[in-house]
Design a protein around this motif. Sequence first.
Motif, PDB file in Angstrom:
ATOM      1  N   LEU A  86     -38.104 -45.919  16.134  1.00 54.95           N
ATOM      2  CA  LEU A  86     -36.807 -45.792  15.914  1.00 54.95           C
ATOM      3  C   LEU A  86     -36.524 -47.207  15.357  1.00 54.95           C
ATOM      4  CD1 LEU A  86     -35.337 -46.697  19.223  1.00 54.95           C
ATOM      5  CD2 LEU A  86     -37.697 -46.170  18.971  1.00 54.95           C
ATOM      6  N   GLN A  87     -35.480 -47.041  14.688  1.00 55.01           N
ATOM      7  CA  GLN A  87     -35.019 -48.549  14.112  1.00 55.01           C
ATOM      8  C   GLN A  87     -33.451 -48.824  14.541  1.00 55.01           C
ATOM      9  OE1 GLN A  87     -36.141 -49.417  10.057  1.00 55.01           O
ATOM     10  NE2 GLN A  87     -38.299 -48.459  10.382  1.00 55.01           N
ATOM     11  N   CYS A  88     -32.573 -48.234  13.755  1.00 52.72           N
ATOM     12  CA  CYS A  88     -31.338 -48.304  14.581  1.00 52.72           C
ATOM     13  C   CYS A  88     -30.926 -47.302  15.493  1.00 52.72           C
ATOM     14  CB  CYS A  88     -30.151 -47.938  13.298  1.00 52.72           C
ATOM     15  SG  CYS A  88     -30.059 -46.186  13.035  1.00 52.72           S
ATOM     16  N   GLY A  89     -31.746 -46.505  15.674  1.00 51.03           N
ATOM     17  CA  GLY A  89     -31.607 -45.585  16.912  1.00 51.03           C
ATOM     18  C   GLY A  89     -30.531 -44.448  17.012  1.00 51.03           C
ATOM     19  N   TYR A  90     -30.031 -44.340  15.740  1.00 53.50           N
ATOM     20  CA  TYR A  90     -28.890 -43.227  15.796  1.00 53.50           C
ATOM     21  C   TYR A  90     -29.420 -41.841  15.803  1.00 53.50           C
ATOM     22  CZ  TYR A  90     -24.179 -41.517  14.924  1.00 53.50           C
ATOM     23  OH  TYR A  90     -22.830 -40.875  15.270  1.00 53.50           O
ATOM     24  N   CYS A  91     -30.415 -41.510  15.096  1.00 51.77           N
ATOM     25  CA  CYS A  91     -30.907 -40.447  15.043  1.00 51.77           C
ATOM     26  C   CYS A  91     -31.850 -40.049  16.218  1.00 51.77           C
ATOM     27  CB  CYS A  91     -32.003 -40.196  13.929  1.00 51.77           C
ATOM     28  SG  CYS A  91     -33.393 -40.847  14.038  1.00 51.77           S
ATOM     29  N   THR A  92     -32.214 -40.981  17.140  1.00 53.02           N
ATOM     30  CA  THR A  92     -33.436 -40.934  17.938  1.00 53.02           C
ATOM     31  C   THR A  92     -33.241 -39.926  19.093  1.00 53.02           C
ATOM     32  OG1 THR A  92     -33.785 -43.266  17.309  1.00 53.02           O
ATOM     33  CG2 THR A  92     -34.687 -42.583  19.425  1.00 53.02           C
ATOM     34  N   CYS A 150     -33.697 -38.814   9.458  1.00 51.25           N
ATOM     35  CA  CYS A 150     -33.580 -40.270  10.080  1.00 51.25           C
ATOM     36  C   CYS A 150     -33.555 -40.986   8.595  1.00 51.25           C
ATOM     37  CB  CYS A 150     -34.984 -40.455  10.630  1.00 51.25           C
ATOM     38  SG  CYS A 150     -35.107 -42.321  10.856  1.00 51.25           S
ATOM     39  N   ARG A 151     -32.549 -42.072   8.398  1.00 52.82           N
ATOM     40  CA  ARG A 151     -32.395 -42.769   7.277  1.00 52.82           C
ATOM     41  C   ARG A 151     -33.358 -44.021   7.452  1.00 52.82           C
ATOM     42  NH1 ARG A 151     -31.903 -41.431   2.049  1.00 52.82           N
ATOM     43  NH2 ARG A 151     -29.935 -42.163   1.104  1.00 52.82           N
ATOM     44  N   CYS A 152     -33.892 -44.279   8.532  1.00 49.14           N
ATOM     45  CA  CYS A 152     -34.622 -45.869   8.636  1.00 49.14           C
ATOM     46  C   CYS A 152     -36.148 -45.623   8.675  1.00 49.14           C
ATOM     47  CB  CYS A 152     -34.123 -46.622   9.992  1.00 49.14           C
ATOM     48  SG  CYS A 152     -32.416 -46.586  10.262  1.00 49.14           S
ATOM     49  N   THR A 153     -36.750 -44.709   9.361  1.00 52.29           N
ATOM     50  CA  THR A 153     -38.178 -44.926   9.451  1.00 52.29           C
ATOM     51  C   THR A 153     -38.864 -44.319   8.474  1.00 52.29           C
ATOM     52  OG1 THR A 153     -38.092 -42.717  10.681  1.00 52.29           O
ATOM     53  CG2 THR A 153     -37.520 -44.638  12.159  1.00 52.29           C
ATOM     54  N   MET A 191     -27.308 -42.845   8.936  1.00 51.07           N
ATOM     55  CA  MET A 191     -27.030 -41.825   9.840  1.00 51.07           C
ATOM     56  C   MET A 191     -25.808 -41.870  10.959  1.00 51.07           C
ATOM     57  SD  MET A 191     -29.100 -39.656   8.905  1.00 51.07           S
ATOM     58  CE  MET A 191     -28.324 -38.374   9.612  1.00 51.07           C
TER      59      MET A 191
HETATM   60  S1  FES Z   1     -33.634 -44.805  13.465  1.00 49.74           S
HETATM   61 FE1  FES Z   1     -32.121 -45.083  12.055  1.00 49.74          FE
HETATM   62  S2  FES Z   1     -31.531 -42.901  11.433  1.00 49.74           S
HETATM   63 FE2  FES Z   1     -33.533 -42.867  12.614  1.00 49.74          FE
END
Ligand code: FES
Lengths: 799, 155
Positions: free
Chosen positions: B97-103, B134-137, A208
């Motif tokens: 959340l993981q990377c937090g970018y979409c958060t 979101c690409r992570c969760t 993202m």
């Molecule tokens: S937590 Fe990484 S894109 Fe949503």
Amino acid sequence: MTTTDATTATAPGVIGQRLLRREDPALLTGEAKFTNDMHVPGALHLAVLRSPYAHARITKVDVSAALQVPGVRAAYSGADLADLWAAPMPCAWPVTDDMKNPPHHPLATDKVCYVGDGVACVLADSDTAAHDALEAIDVEYEALEAVTDLEDALSDRVLVHEDLGTNTSYTWALKVEESEGAVDRAFAEAAHTVSERYVQQRLIPMAMEPRAVLSMPQPFGGDVTLYSATQVPHILKVMTAITLGIGEHQVRVVAPSVGGGFGSKLNVYAEELLCVALSRKHGVPVRWNETRSENTMATIHGRGQIQHIELAADDNGKLTGIRVRLIGDMGAYLQLVTPGIPLLGAFLYAGVYDLPKAYDFECTSVFTTMTPTDAYRGAGRPEATYAIERAMDALAGEVGVDPLELRRRNFIPTESYPYEAFSGLTYDSANHDGAATMAAEMLGYDELRARQAEQNVDGASKRIGIGVSSYFEMCGLAPSRVLASLNYGAGGWEAATVRVLPTSKVQVVTGSTPHGQGHETSWSMIAAEKLGIAPEDIDVLHSDTAVSPLGLDTYGSRSLPVGGVAVAMACDKVIDKAKQIAAHQLEASPDDLEFAGGAFTVKGSPDRTMPLAAIAFEAFTAHDLPDGLEPNLEAQVTYDPPNFSWPFGTHMCAVEVDVDTGEIEILKYVAIDDCGVQVNPLIVDGQVHGGVVQGIAQALYEEAVYDTDGNLTTSTLAEYLVPAASDVPPITTGHTVTPSPTNQLGVKGVGEAGTIGAAPAVINAVVDALSGLGVRDVPMPASPLNVWNAINHAQEAPK
Amino acid sequence: MEISVTVNGATHTSDVEPRTLLVHYVREHLGLTGTNVGCDTSSCGACSLHLDGEAVKSCTVLAVQADGTEITTIEGMAAADGTLHPMQQAFMENHGLQCGYCTPGMVMAATSLLQENPSPTEEDIRLGLEGNLCRCTGYHNIVQAVMACAAAPTA
Ligand code: FES
Ligand code: FES
């Protein structure tokens, strides 16, 4: 919603707790800084002009008009900058000695080889000015034919790099036979054989956060600090130094908060090198922010293989031989580990099954006029797992047994672990039947089969399908010697430092580089468990080569089984040293001391005790240390694992397919993953959820589509179908726990497991739903159109 | 052009170019970098913030269009003493959340969703967050977080 957590490990202590992540508050409040959040007055903005042609000769580049655009400070063609590169961009994995690797520089000079290849660049006071100025650059091209089909590429009809005389980069083979001719004999004598062709479509990783770079020349010594949205600051540091011909000691790389990677930020990119080179040339900070539309072209793609797999089996369906032929799509150039991706799967085409030494794998990889491919979540292993798991379903059909039963007949038996596989690799530990049984129970396998028999009658418009996929992850890259045998250009170790400060707070320094995985939380848990200190008193430092000079970063699900284990080992070393100090202070023999709850106690004398805090202070004052002991309480470990780690599991998926519209609904998805001991089950589940959805995305939605002219027609998030919440089901997770015997924590990796297990589970379910209509395969992504076409072709096919 | 906006309670008067997007105004003029940019086709929702109380994708709004409005960004969600907003807390507790970018965008969209529909079904939540990628969760825990927040007794 059903969420079952079947975790059985409820270890006392810190390891095994569902501790909330310490990373979260900063990310949740907007305080966290990603690379493009950093405010740097005076920085120049870089913009890159990209080729609109897939394949063309550059006949002219004139940047002069760009220099007239307000705010522009400089503009360069590829030729203008040619002197800045001491070496081409790196490919660290020359898989064969005769592998063809065309020189690849940050900007093209004579020829462009894919849409998105950089041809010129601008430096300006603002991002807007830099982008505006790109339009003023005059480039003339002489268009050449594009090559977007792998079999066409293999024919050398059009050469992507004429100098090489071929589009084939390499052919790599792994043939293992008990005695010569074993594979041919297995097929000749087989009661059942299947021969299948699958296509791994190209995928766009689509973290993202697009990439972002900021290079800051330091005012002393010619040093430079490179901030980048990267998974691999340590690798990037070495490669930047080599490519630019500057001393490695002059380069510091920092990865601030990084918004996901999935392999796409495991690379050394043109823009990183351009920013460093231009910031040094101009003596000012230079930054670049990738737009999403650039990201889809200028950041690596994943997958891209044509797979041909043949299985031979006896009358029970027990595997007797496997033959695999792959064509790998390298794209236009070899990036950091591009050629190695098919090799990471090469050992796994027998999946989790007991196979005699009758295995014949060969991969030929070709250049095409498309974005370079490289590691994308799973990298080679989802491809291999897809092929064997789809082929096992085909074999089940051939033998006439239930797909789950066929797998059970072939699973490597639990009691044979550690198991030496046909390939010579040793699989550490597993219980495939245990995971499959749990998955079947949680899915309701038998009930669904019964419901399927009732529902999938002639003329039914909605048909139920059940898909099974059992997998090995093979992760933790890995023993350095094994990597050497594969010609990989680096080792597989990881470093950790544990430092007990004078006030007894602890710093853990790791060479592993998180970008969403929660290392700070998990590493603090490991150190807390080992040292008997509260996790809150432990800080975890990472992602900055000045703070953590030794490291090999994060990819291949290696962080925990390599980097996390290194942390545990460094704690052991600290405890050993502390013990000497404690023994000295307590006037006891080190052998008589016990360490528990953060304190040393003389066995049998509970009052003669010394906490780590007191020892740390002693180590600092150094007033009364044992002779010869250095005054610090810190230890560094560089750990090279003795084996890969072998997480495994079974995923099951139930779908309902509407045969009139081709639409697929996932009724239930169950993922049973065994990653050994779980440090933090909350994080494990999160990794599985995200991984599974990326696998479902490959199965049902995503594809990087090129037209015959080599244009990427899915170059934005409007066209490339990353699933939204409404497109995917809840994921039911469960875990068995089979500790790894190769490391003291018993841990294995988990980052890629979900992605590896998911795509075959989904497609097996879809094909299972339609098998009554004569459908034997549905290509990925199984879009409504692809499903509908598969049904119609099957109906038209002569019976 | 001069605009005046109230952001997280503070009024700002700024001179902006007519083509400046609200997301760039917030990030670059005001230094509020919690609002992220994930695409250039209004597809990802990373840039979501509240404009006069409703979640909007701030890359689809020009700064000049926001003249006279009240904006809340992710930086304005937690209480002054640092106590997380219940939605932020729910994301933390449910590992949403993981990377937090979409958060930040997810949190803004999710709070807005609950304002419109205080007791959504799982389906409502999945549909309501359709514009935020979101690409992570894999979304599983994001949905759990929003359900937990909806179920939590309001103070
Ligand atoms: S937590 Fe990484 S894109 Fe949503
Ligand atoms: S940045 Fe606004 S929707 Fe993607």
